[in-house]
Design a protein around this motif. Structure first.
Motif, PDB file in Angstrom:
ATOM      1  N   SER B  58       0.837  -1.207   0.000  1.00  0.00           N
ATOM      2  CA  SER B  58       0.000   0.000   0.000  1.00  0.00           C
ATOM      3  C   SER B  58       0.865   1.248   0.000  1.00  0.00           C
ATOM      4  O   SER B  58       0.622   2.199  -0.750  1.00  0.00           O
ATOM      5  N   GLU B  59       1.880   1.241   0.874  1.00  0.00           N
ATOM      6  CA  GLU B  59       2.751   2.405   0.979  1.00  0.00           C
ATOM      7  C   GLU B  59       3.457   2.665  -0.352  1.00  0.00           C
ATOM      8  O   GLU B  59       3.564   3.805  -0.800  1.00  0.00           O
ATOM      9  N   PHE B  60       3.902   1.581  -0.991  1.00  0.00           N
ATOM     10  CA  PHE B  60       4.589   1.732  -2.276  1.00  0.00           C
ATOM     11  C   PHE B  60       3.648   2.347  -3.316  1.00  0.00           C
ATOM     12  O   PHE B  60       4.014   3.258  -4.055  1.00  0.00           O
ATOM     13  N   ARG B  62       1.023   4.180  -2.752  1.00  0.00           N
ATOM     14  CA  ARG B  62       0.683   5.556  -2.400  1.00  0.00           C
ATOM     15  C   ARG B  62       1.816   6.520  -2.705  1.00  0.00           C
ATOM     16  O   ARG B  62       1.584   7.708  -2.902  1.00  0.00           O
ATOM     17  N   ARG B  63       3.047   6.019  -2.694  1.00  0.00           N
ATOM     18  CA  ARG B  63       4.177   6.928  -2.879  1.00  0.00           C
ATOM     19  C   ARG B  63       4.675   6.972  -4.324  1.00  0.00           C
ATOM     20  O   ARG B  63       5.750   7.518  -4.582  1.00  0.00           O
ATOM     21  N   THR B  64       3.950   6.371  -5.252  1.00  0.00           N
ATOM     22  CA  THR B  64       4.382   6.437  -6.645  1.00  0.00           C
ATOM     23  C   THR B  64       3.235   6.989  -7.492  1.00  0.00           C
ATOM     24  O   THR B  64       2.069   6.826  -7.149  1.00  0.00           O
ATOM     25  N   PRO B  65       3.565   7.657  -8.601  1.00  0.00           N
ATOM     26  CA  PRO B  65       2.531   8.349  -9.371  1.00  0.00           C
ATOM     27  C   PRO B  65       1.555   7.384 -10.045  1.00  0.00           C
ATOM     28  O   PRO B  65       1.953   6.352 -10.584  1.00  0.00           O
ATOM     29  N   LEU B  66       0.298   7.776 -10.028  1.00  0.00           N
ATOM     30  CA  LEU B  66      -0.749   7.012 -10.693  1.00  0.00           C
ATOM     31  C   LEU B  66      -0.444   6.857 -12.186  1.00  0.00           C
ATOM     32  O   LEU B  66      -0.632   5.786 -12.762  1.00  0.00           O
ATOM     33  N   LEU B  97      -6.976   0.524  -8.122  1.00  0.00           N
ATOM     34  CA  LEU B  97      -5.896   0.000  -7.291  1.00  0.00           C
ATOM     35  C   LEU B  97      -5.238   1.134  -6.505  1.00  0.00           C
ATOM     36  O   LEU B  97      -5.021   1.042  -5.299  1.00  0.00           O
ATOM     37  N   HIS B  98      -4.923   2.221  -7.213  1.00  0.00           N
ATOM     38  CA  HIS B  98      -4.249   3.342  -6.573  1.00  0.00           C
ATOM     39  C   HIS B  98      -5.081   3.863  -5.399  1.00  0.00           C
ATOM     40  O   HIS B  98      -4.585   4.021  -4.293  1.00  0.00           O
TER      41      HIS B  98
END
Lengths: 280, 220, 217
Positions: B58-60, B62-66, B97-98
């Motif tokens: 989840s963290e990964f 959330r921290r990468t662009p859609l 998913l994002h």
């Protein structure tokens, strides 16, 4: 309007006190409420208060909660505006200025000037959590009074010594007990050298065992004399010890007023009798 | 400058493209809500491995662009698996998913707001985990978070133009196509901007209204 | 495989610099706008409050990509020609500034009323009350949500690919066209790079937070 006590001499009943004052000369009182009313919406909580406080006089406001004591103090500190009536500080209206012979609502400039004569200590201390103890006390002298760094420091240390906290200068407020916090708050207000200081239920938020240290600090300050004090309190013994005059209010009116031994010794009104009976 | 008759002439085409935008928004939202719930429940699992994996992934996400995630899904999944989905389906999966990782946090805040006694009561009544979740926990956890979920509906709606990057013919792509044909960017892009603004404000207004209704109901 | 990765490095490095540059500049613009609009929202002047309200309503309601298109393609049509970089920074800054303004506003409102009153009782002017007493305390409350906002902003810079600014995403797309079979690796690397940037931002914000709250709470 069943309020009484206007212009009663300041030293009534102070004969039994250790400190003696000159017999009342015809001086302007430091604070004088004239027919002051306060409403919140349709609810009037103060019904026309008349009250004079002489320079250096210590008055205690007692009464059941909801009687409007705190509002009286907050209006003096300019935290709440009276709905009508006049509060004078050293003979000058606090909330109004004269313009073309008429009193109009004061601007911030006037309030700023008037506030320099008034200080306040709060029930919940309201220390600035992001400043250490020393800076809590020096900030206002430096930025408001424009006093130099060293003098502000000396004044602050003097005040913190007076409240017995000279060893806590570099501590953040969160590390202090409630009693210590309140003593810092007293030093912070005192350092501004107001003519009158409002103490708004300053021990109500404290653990019982910490009440004593705060009260004894206030008593010491009271004995120094020159500053007038308005003590809004639930501590009857404290009111009896410190005040020159006790004012009992209920339901937004002043019900009874007099020197402590008289008011506590021979209460006249039934309201006061039943109120005091709860403290025996 | 602004040509009303030109604007009127392209409006029908833009409005019909809005359909694709709505479809993408709706399905992405449904996916985000469902998957978000699964993630929220898994992140409370008794097993450390599951908790750590779910939280890490989840963290990964959330921290990468859609946008990059959508590119990844669109261009690499067919190469890696041989499965080839339509651009719209890929976009919906990417968006869903994002935002499921955001939605799971919303669920978690709702779940954490429930009194511990409710769990204990469910245990005392010998409820199965499924029954505890479906009959006790979620009915209490979800109503207070509905307004926040509504906000994420708006967020997802506003992110749908990203699907232009993988050739989904939604609102923005349509405006681009019109601009490519007529060389007039002013009207199409402005209309698209205004449409997005109006619709998100309307949904925000609805969410606010819903919030008031819910507060009303639960403060009785 | 290692040699492939080495071949990609120069292009990715260039892209990284652009991404960082746009992130940094947009963050500055967004933070300045956030503080200004957040304070205006609490002003005593009604028109200033109204202005900030309208700004926040508009720029939170708009879709960033559409805004970016509008700034980059429509403004020149209206006679305002912006460079790609300026258009990107302006669009991202305006959009995230509106979200930041709400954070600033609510953090200031969350400072207990007693702090305002104590500052007033000590006769601070209203500017001093804000600058010396209230804002420093609000700042501590702002940091965690602003941290998240900055990560969102950094992620949003990937949209500048659409106006052909050569950021990380753009360079990855170029690489993909050159190394089609390695598409998954390229995008995997790209995702990891963004993750690292986001984690660094988060780490810095947390260090700042710790520094500001040291000893206080």
């Amino acid at each position: 309007m069943n309020t009484v006590t206007k212009g009663e001499p300041a030293d009534t009943g102070s004969a039994s006190k250790p400190r003696q004052r000159e017999p009342a000369a015809p001086v302007t009182p430091v604070v004088s409420y004239r027919n002051v009313k306060k409403s919140y919406g349709d609810l009037e909580v103060l019904h026309g208060i008349d009250l004079d406080i002489a320079a250096g006089e210590k008055i205690a406001l007692i009464g059941p909660s909801g009687s409007g004591k705190t509002t009286l103090g907050r209006m003096l500190m300019t935290l709440e505006e009276p709905t009508s009536g006049i509060i004078e500080v050293e003979g000058e209206p606090l909330w109004q200025i004269e313009r073309n012979g008429k009193l109009v609502r004061a601007n911030e400039h006037h309030l700023h000037r008037m506030r320099s004569k008034i200080g306040m200590v709060f029930q919940h201390f309201n220390l600035f959590p992001h400043m250490r103890v020393l800076r809590n006390v020096t900030e206002a002298p430096r930025k408001v009074l424009g006093i130099g760094k060293e003098e502000a420091h000396d004044r602050a240390v003097e005040m913190l010594c007076k409240v017995g906290l000279e060893d806590k200068l570099d501590v953040y407020p969160s590390k202090l007990s409630g009693g210590q916090k309140q003593r810092v708050a007293i030093a912070r207000a005192l350092v501004m050298r107001p003519k009158i200081m409002v103490f708004d239920e300053v021990t109500s938020a404290l653990d019982p065992e910490l009440v004593g240290e705060v009260l004894s600090v206030i008593k010491e300050i009271a004995e120094e004399g020159e500053m007038a004090m308005m003590l809004i309190t639930h501590e009857m013994d404290f009111a009896r010890d410190v005040a020159d005059r006790v004012i009992f209010g209920a339901d937004g009116r002043i019900v009874e007023t007099g020197p402590p031994q008289e008011l506590f010794g021979q209460p006249k009104s039934d309201r006061l009798k039943s109120f005091l009976s709860r403290f025996v | 400058m602004w040509d009303w008759s030109y604007a009127a002439s392209i409006l029908p085409r833009l409005l019909s493209a809005l359909q694709v935008t709505f479809v993408a928004t709706a399905w992405s939202f449904v996916l985000a809500c469902t998957l978000g719930l699964v993630l929220a429940v898994l992140s409370r699992s008794r097993f450390v491995v599951i908790r750590l994996t779910v939280n890490g992934v989840s963290e990964f996400i959330r921290r990468t662009p859609l946008l990059v995630q959508i590119f990844f899904l669109f261009y690499s999944i067919p190469l890696l698996t041989g499965i080839s989905l339509s651009a719209l389906a890929t976009g919906i999966i990417g968006l869903g998913l994002h935002y499921s990782t955001y939605m799971s946090q919303v669920y978690r805040s709702g779940i954490e707001g429930i009194d511990k006694g409710q769990w204990e009561a469910a245990k005392a009544l010998n409820f199965t985990p499924v029954r505890t979740w479906s009959a006790i926990i979620l009915p209490q956890a979800v109503p207070p978070i509905l307004p926040i979920m509504g906000n994420y509906l708006i967020v997802i709606f506003k992110e749908t133009p990203l699907l232009a990057a993988i050739t989904v013919v939604e609102l923005l792509t349509t405006a681009k196509n019109i601009n490519a044909r007529d060389w007039r960017p002013f009207e199409p892009y402005t209309i698209v901007g205004v449409l997005f603004l109006l619709i998100s404000l309307a949904v925000a207004f609805l969410a606010g209204w819903l919030e008031n209704r819910i507060k009303h109901r639960y403060s009785r | 495989m290692i040699s492939k990765w080495l071949e990609w490095m120069p292009l990715m490095w260039e892209g990284l610099l652009i991404t960082l540059e746009v992130t940094f500049l947009s963050a500055i613009v967004a933070l300045i706008i956030a503080v200004a609009a957040g304070l205006c929202r609490l002003s005593r002047l009604q028109w200033l409050r109204g202005l900030a309200y309208v700004y926040m309503l508009l720029f939170r309601g708009v879709s960033l990509l559409v805004l970016l298109f509008w700034v980059y393609f429509v403004l020149p049509f209206l006679g305002i020609e912006l460079s790609k970089l300026a258009a990107a920074v302006l669009a991202i800054g305006l959009n995230y500034g509106a979200f930041g303004a709400e954070i600033v506003r609510s953090s200031i409102l969350a400072v207990p009323k007693g702090q305002w009153e104590a500052a007033q009782a000590l006769n601070f002017t209203s500017a001093q009350r804000m600058i010396r007493v209230v804002f420093p305390q609000a700042l501590i409350r702002m940091l965690p949500p602003l941290n998240n906002l900055m990560i969102e902003l950094m992620k949003a810079t990937s949209l500048i690919y659409f106006i052909t600014l050569t950021d990380l995403t753009y360079q990855a797309m170029i690489l993909r066209s050159l190394y089609l079979p390695q598409t998954a690796q390229i995008f995997g690397l790209l995702l990891v790079l963004y993750f690292v940037i986001a984690s660094v931002i988060s780490l810095l914000a947390r260090m700042l937070e710790r520094k500001l709250t040291a000893g206080r709470m």
